[in-house]
Scaffold this motif. Structure first.
Motif, short mmCIF file in Angstrom:
data_model
loop_
_atom_site.label_atom_id
_atom_site.label_comp_id
_atom_site.label_asym_id
_atom_site.label_seq_id
_atom_site.Cartn_x
_atom_site.Cartn_y
_atom_site.Cartn_z
N LEU A 35 -3.95 -7.31 17.27
CA LEU A 35 -4.26 -7.40 15.85
C LEU A 35 -4.03 -8.82 15.34
CD1 LEU A 35 -5.02 -6.25 13.11
CD2 LEU A 35 -2.66 -5.44 12.86
N CYS A 36 -2.90 -9.42 15.72
CA CYS A 36 -2.61 -10.79 15.30
C CYS A 36 -3.71 -11.74 15.79
CB CYS A 36 -1.26 -11.23 15.84
SG CYS A 36 0.14 -10.28 15.19
N GLN A 37 -4.13 -11.56 17.02
CA GLN A 37 -5.17 -12.41 17.59
C GLN A 37 -6.52 -12.22 16.89
OE1 GLN A 37 -4.69 -10.95 21.55
NE2 GLN A 37 -2.86 -12.19 21.96
N ALA A 38 -6.84 -10.97 16.56
CA ALA A 38 -8.10 -10.70 15.87
C ALA A 38 -8.10 -11.32 14.47
CB ALA A 38 -8.32 -9.18 15.78
N LEU A 253 -6.34 5.91 9.84
CA LEU A 253 -6.65 5.84 11.26
C LEU A 253 -6.48 7.24 11.83
CD1 LEU A 253 -4.69 2.55 12.09
CD2 LEU A 253 -7.12 2.79 11.50
N GLU A 254 -7.59 7.88 12.13
CA GLU A 254 -7.57 9.31 12.47
C GLU A 254 -6.77 9.62 13.73
OE1 GLU A 254 -8.56 11.65 10.55
OE2 GLU A 254 -9.55 10.39 9.04
N GLN A 255 -6.75 8.70 14.69
CA GLN A 255 -6.08 8.98 15.96
C GLN A 255 -4.69 8.35 16.05
OE1 GLN A 255 -7.58 11.18 17.96
NE2 GLN A 255 -9.17 11.20 16.38
N ALA A 256 -4.23 7.69 15.00
CA ALA A 256 -2.95 6.98 15.04
C ALA A 256 -1.83 7.83 14.49
CB ALA A 256 -3.05 5.67 14.27
N ASP A 262 -3.06 -0.62 19.76
CA ASP A 262 -3.87 -1.80 20.08
C ASP A 262 -5.35 -1.52 19.86
OD1 ASP A 262 -1.52 -3.01 20.80
OD2 ASP A 262 -1.95 -3.11 22.95
N THR A 263 -5.77 -0.29 20.11
CA THR A 263 -7.19 0.05 20.00
C THR A 263 -7.70 -0.01 18.56
OG1 THR A 263 -6.53 2.38 19.90
CG2 THR A 263 -7.20 1.52 22.05
N ALA A 264 -6.81 -0.06 17.59
CA ALA A 264 -7.22 -0.13 16.18
C ALA A 264 -7.33 -1.56 15.68
CB ALA A 264 -6.24 0.64 15.31
N ALA A 265 -7.10 -2.54 16.55
CA ALA A 265 -7.04 -3.94 16.11
C ALA A 265 -8.30 -4.38 15.40
CB ALA A 265 -6.74 -4.85 17.30
N ASP A 266 -9.46 -4.07 15.96
CA ASP A 266 -10.71 -4.54 15.34
C ASP A 266 -10.94 -3.89 13.98
OD1 ASP A 266 -11.19 -6.19 17.50
OD2 ASP A 266 -12.61 -4.81 18.47
N VAL A 268 -8.69 -2.50 11.90
CA VAL A 268 -7.70 -2.92 10.92
C VAL A 268 -7.90 -4.38 10.51
CG1 VAL A 268 -5.23 -3.24 10.49
CG2 VAL A 268 -6.03 -1.20 11.68
N SER A 269 -8.18 -5.24 11.48
CA SER A 269 -8.38 -6.66 11.16
C SER A 269 -9.59 -6.84 10.25
CB SER A 269 -8.51 -7.50 12.43
OG SER A 269 -9.66 -7.13 13.16
N ALA A 270 -10.69 -6.12 10.52
CA ALA A 270 -11.87 -6.23 9.67
C ALA A 270 -11.54 -5.84 8.23
CB ALA A 270 -13.00 -5.38 10.22
N ALA A 271 -10.76 -4.77 8.08
CA ALA A 271 -10.40 -4.33 6.73
C ALA A 271 -9.48 -5.35 6.05
CB ALA A 271 -9.71 -2.97 6.80
N MET A 272 -8.52 -5.89 6.78
CA MET A 272 -7.62 -6.88 6.19
C MET A 272 -8.36 -8.17 5.82
SD MET A 272 -4.23 -6.36 8.62
CE MET A 272 -3.22 -7.57 7.73
N LEU A 273 -9.28 -8.59 6.65
CA LEU A 273 -10.01 -9.83 6.40
C LEU A 273 -10.99 -9.70 5.23
CD1 LEU A 273 -10.68 -10.86 10.10
CD2 LEU A 273 -9.16 -12.03 8.48
N SER A 274 -11.30 -8.45 4.85
CA SER A 274 -12.24 -8.24 3.76
C SER A 274 -11.58 -8.37 2.39
CB SER A 274 -12.88 -6.86 3.87
OG SER A 274 -11.95 -5.83 3.58
N LEU A 275 -10.25 -8.46 2.35
CA LEU A 275 -9.55 -8.57 1.05
C LEU A 275 -9.78 -9.94 0.43
CD1 LEU A 275 -6.14 -6.80 1.74
CD2 LEU A 275 -8.15 -5.87 0.60
#
Length: 275
Positions: A35-38, A253-256, A262-266, A268-275
């Motif tokens: 997530l940090c890397q994304a 996150l339905e499966q979290a 780690d599989t949610a990184a893309d 979550v990052s997309a949502a955070m970057l949209s702010l």
């Protein structure tokens, strides 16, 4: 921020890019590397940090912390100012999400956006009647286990993996993370290791006064992220945050469960970057 307090931090991305500050919950390793890397690839200067008495930050007395939740919120604001003179995006996970809420309320001029992951709008302890509390059966299993020998790295990692399985998280990922947390802690003293692995120091803090009633004051774009299967802070807590913070967006996150996978990184990052 007191000169006597040293914070363990890790940087990702271009240091000239806008700052995205990740408050640990309680250690920085609660924020997954992918997530940090994304987020860094998305054009942010990502800095994750350890709260006091955790990781590489100053360790004083986890059994009797001489600071409050408000001090931890002030730490976040001071660290953000030190890293960048522009308003920063602040994110908190778990108990770090409580820190982030108070920081954004008490130091609104320092922050331009807010992300709250797997947290709730009230302090540790008795929960408000309209919020779901920890799942009783899960907590019974989690806290009835004997404590490990905190000087034994393997035993601590096994304890973390077993706990993750009870919570519905990935036990293998938890084992690896626990080994990293163990290696970064200031010592193998039980109180220090419990502060790092269980966040026990947080339950000893003065977390008053309440802040939930002030959430409508928040004026920054806010993202609330919560695992559908979270048994520690059930998803109704995230739903309450999203309702009570004006304009907040809720990402479930339905499966979290409790940990960010780690599989949610893309996503979550997309949502955070949209702010």
């Amino acid at each position: 921020m007191s000169e006597k307090i040293k914070f363990g931090v890790e940087h990702f991305g271009d240091r000239a890019a806008p700052l995205l500050l990740l408050a640990g919950g309680t250690t920085m390793l609660s924020w997954p590397d992918p997530l940090c890397q994304a987020l860094a690839r998305g054009g942010r200067h990502v800095v994750r940090y350890d709260l006091r008495d955790c990781g590489e930050s100053t360790t004083a007395d986890p059994d009797a912390p001489a600071y409050t939740l408000r001090d931890l919120a002030a730490d976040a604001a001071a660290l953000a100012r030190e890293l960048d003179d522009r308003p920063a995006h602040l994110a908190g996970i778990g108990v770090g999400g409580m820190v982030a809420q108070v920081a954004a309320l008490d130091h609104s001029e320092v922050f331009s956006a807010l992300t709250l992951v797997g947290t709730r709008p009230v302090a540790p302890g008795p929960v408000d009647g309209d919020l779901p509390d920890h799942d009783g059966a899960t907590m019974g299993r989690l806290f009835s286990r004997p404590m490990p020998d905190w000087s034994d790295r393997t035993a601590v990692a096994r304890f973390a993996a077993d706990g993750a399985e009870i919570l519905g998280d990935d036990p293998d990922a938890a084992r690896v993370r626990a080994e990293r947390i163990y290696d970064r802690a200031q010592s193998t003293a039980p109180a220090v290791q419990m502060a790092n692995h269980l966040g026990m120091v947080f339950s000893k803090l003065d977390c008053g006064p309440r802040w939930r009633e002030r959430l409508p004051e928040l004026e920054v774009p806010t993202l609330v992220v919560h695992g559908r299967r979270d048994r520690f802070f059930p998803v109704g807590n995230g739903e309450a945050l999203a309702r009570e913070i004006p304009g907040a967006r809720l990402l479930v996150l339905e499966q979290a469960a409790t940990a960010l996978p780690d599989t949610a990184a893309d996503e979550v990052s997309a949502a955070m970057l949209s702010l």
